[in-house]
Design an enzyme around this catalytic site. Sequence first.
Site, mmCIF file in Angstrom:
data_model
loop_
_atom_site.group_PDB
_atom_site.id
_atom_site.type_symbol
_atom_site.label_atom_id
_atom_site.label_comp_id
_atom_site.label_asym_id
_atom_site.label_seq_id
_atom_site.Cartn_x
_atom_site.Cartn_y
_atom_site.Cartn_z
ATOM 1 N N ASN A 120 -10.218 0.329 -0.490
ATOM 2 C CA ASN A 120 -8.757 0.333 -0.576
ATOM 3 C C ASN A 120 -8.178 -0.196 -1.858
ATOM 4 O OD1 ASN A 120 -5.928 0.065 -0.134
ATOM 5 N ND2 ASN A 120 -6.252 -0.959 1.915
ATOM 6 N N HIS A 173 -3.356 7.483 2.723
ATOM 7 C CA HIS A 173 -3.590 6.195 2.148
ATOM 8 C C HIS A 173 -5.036 5.869 2.680
ATOM 9 C CE1 HIS A 173 -3.845 2.009 0.804
ATOM 10 N NE2 HIS A 173 -3.659 1.515 1.722
ATOM 11 N N CYS A 176 0.771 -1.168 0.058
ATOM 12 C CA CYS A 176 0.039 0.046 -0.021
ATOM 13 C C CYS A 176 0.983 1.182 -0.078
ATOM 14 C CB CYS A 176 -0.947 -0.078 1.196
ATOM 15 S SG CYS A 176 -2.388 -1.224 1.075
HETATM 16 O O1 UT7 Z 1 -3.853 -1.135 3.542
HETATM 17 C C1 UT7 Z 1 -2.881 -1.736 3.891
HETATM 18 C C2 UT7 Z 1 -2.831 -1.717 5.207
HETATM 19 N N1 UT7 Z 1 -4.020 -2.692 5.657
HETATM 20 C C3 UT7 Z 1 -4.788 -1.857 6.771
HETATM 21 O O2 UT7 Z 1 -4.667 -0.853 6.975
HETATM 22 C C4 UT7 Z 1 -6.123 -2.577 7.271
HETATM 23 C C5 UT7 Z 1 -6.012 -2.378 8.725
HETATM 24 N N2 UT7 Z 1 -7.024 -3.068 9.493
HETATM 25 C C6 UT7 Z 1 -8.313 -2.638 9.302
HETATM 26 O O3 UT7 Z 1 -8.636 -1.905 8.616
HETATM 27 C C7 UT7 Z 1 -9.364 -3.398 10.549
HETATM 28 O O4 UT7 Z 1 -8.440 -4.396 11.333
HETATM 29 C C8 UT7 Z 1 -10.443 -4.445 9.586
HETATM 30 C C9 UT7 Z 1 -11.272 -3.315 8.825
HETATM 31 C C10 UT7 Z 1 -9.587 -5.253 8.534
HETATM 32 C C11 UT7 Z 1 -11.072 -5.218 10.608
HETATM 33 O O5 UT7 Z 1 -11.645 -4.239 11.613
HETATM 34 P P1 UT7 Z 1 -11.380 -4.438 13.223
HETATM 35 O O6 UT7 Z 1 -11.990 -3.491 14.115
HETATM 36 O O7 UT7 Z 1 -9.763 -4.516 13.652
HETATM 37 O O8 UT7 Z 1 -11.974 -5.808 13.449
HETATM 38 P P2 UT7 Z 1 -11.410 -7.159 14.233
HETATM 39 O O9 UT7 Z 1 -10.667 -7.925 13.241
HETATM 40 O O10 UT7 Z 1 -10.806 -6.732 15.596
HETATM 41 O O11 UT7 Z 1 -12.786 -7.827 14.495
HETATM 42 C C12 UT7 Z 1 -13.890 -7.428 15.351
HETATM 43 C C13 UT7 Z 1 -14.923 -8.282 15.419
HETATM 44 C C14 UT7 Z 1 -14.528 -9.874 15.430
HETATM 45 O O12 UT7 Z 1 -15.582 -10.492 15.874
HETATM 46 P P3 UT7 Z 1 -15.243 -11.001 17.539
HETATM 47 O O13 UT7 Z 1 -14.058 -12.081 17.763
HETATM 48 O O14 UT7 Z 1 -15.380 -9.825 18.386
HETATM 49 O O15 UT7 Z 1 -16.840 -11.872 17.933
HETATM 50 C C15 UT7 Z 1 -14.346 -10.110 13.789
HETATM 51 O O16 UT7 Z 1 -14.951 -11.459 13.694
HETATM 52 O O17 UT7 Z 1 -15.556 -8.333 13.854
HETATM 53 C C16 UT7 Z 1 -15.537 -9.405 13.317
HETATM 54 N N3 UT7 Z 1 -15.454 -9.285 11.996
HETATM 55 C C17 UT7 Z 1 -16.507 -8.700 11.191
HETATM 56 N N4 UT7 Z 1 -17.860 -8.791 11.615
HETATM 57 C C18 UT7 Z 1 -18.659 -8.550 10.423
HETATM 58 C C19 UT7 Z 1 -14.579 -9.202 11.343
HETATM 59 N N5 UT7 Z 1 -14.701 -8.831 9.869
HETATM 60 C C20 UT7 Z 1 -16.080 -8.656 9.736
HETATM 61 C C21 UT7 Z 1 -16.897 -8.459 8.746
HETATM 62 N N6 UT7 Z 1 -18.299 -8.309 9.095
HETATM 63 N N7 UT7 Z 1 -16.385 -8.340 7.519
#
Ligand code: UT7
Length: 334
Positions: A288, A258, A118
């Site tokens: 993204n 970004h 990225c």
């Molecule tokens: O561009 C290159 C660099 N990349 C980035 O900068 C991406 C960085 N990361 C992110 O933007 C975020 O971490 C994500 C958008 C990928 C995920 O968001 P998050 O707030 O960090 O969610 P998480 O992975 O901590 O998950 C929280 C909860 C989990 O459930 P539990 O374990 O709390 O029950 C996940 O299973 O949300 C759940 N979850 C979802 N729920 C509905 C994860 N993805 C989804 C989804 N829909 N798509």
Amino acid sequence: MTTAKITAAITAVGKYVPDYILTNKELESLVDTSDEWITTRTGIKERRILKEPEQGTSFMAIRAAKNLISKADINPEEIDMVLVATATPDMPVASTAVKTATEIGAVNAFAFDLQAACSSFLYGMSVATSYIESGRYKKVLLVGADKMSSIIDYTDRATCIIFGDGAGAVLFEPNKEGYGMQDEFLKSDGYGRDFLKIEAGGSILPPSDTTVKNKQHFVHQEGRTVFKFAVSNMADVAEKMLTRNHITKEDVDWLVPHQANKRIIEATANRIALESEKVMMNIHKYGNTTSATLPLLLADYEDQLNKGDRLIFAAFGGGFTWGASYLTWAYNSK
Ligand code: UT7
């Protein structure tokens, strides 16, 4: 006799996004997710997807470059160099940039790809401006293009909701008034390799039936870890650009961040106490697009940019790679 330093300025921009719109609603039918979750956790409402088979990243790179060439009335034969920043080249060997250069009629240019996930476009700006500042070349075309849909597993809700396809292009030329690239601070750290990667298809794990079966050709991301590093590192480097150049938040006209997650963008803006009106954002409509996020922002905001505007770019990506740069805008766009 002292000669004035040559600065490298952006003199034209262009863009291309595919027509197909993948909405949060459609994703609800593919994976266990919701429009509400995606919107609040990422800020994304929809993204563009290049649907047609056999159309790769160069398809979009060529169109973004042609858009720039026609808007700015450039003679492509005058372009010295074509760089394509991309994490999704058409093929592993035979570069996307070479194909792009030929298709746009840049017959006198040499061309190559540049990959830093990225941060590819941000690093590409460093390369492009260095060639101009050295005095060696006069017109460097930098394209950021990615067909992320080609490396995304649409059964993995952790990644498929984030990424989209697109391309943006900028032209760098020497500037006599001092406008253009002023400073940059680029970083990388191989510690991050495990948290955001495509495991197979390279020299460590060449393609095989097993790698396909194990879905190792798709992007794998530990979102929460990447998020944490992205927030702190992007904010750090953006702040460094201001302090190192003795500029205050009042002096900054635009943050060009970004587009990975609206919350990361807001955290970066908050660290330098920048008002939201000064933060370029189009993540809601494109998601993204990896190497294309920064030039797509410039293309979307071009009408609002004025000569002398101070822009702070910041990016973070797999590798890890990250950084910020400070550039002044060289022309009135309207
Ligand atoms: O561009 C290159 C660099 N990349 C980035 O900068 C991406 C960085 N990361 C992110 O933007 C975020 O971490 C994500 C958008 C990928 C995920 O968001 P998050 O707030 O960090 O969610 P998480 O992975 O901590 O998950 C929280 C909860 C989990 O459930 P539990 O374990 O709390 O029950 C996940 O299973 O949300 C759940 N979850 C979802 N729920 C509905 C994860 N993805 C989804 C989804 N829909 N798509």
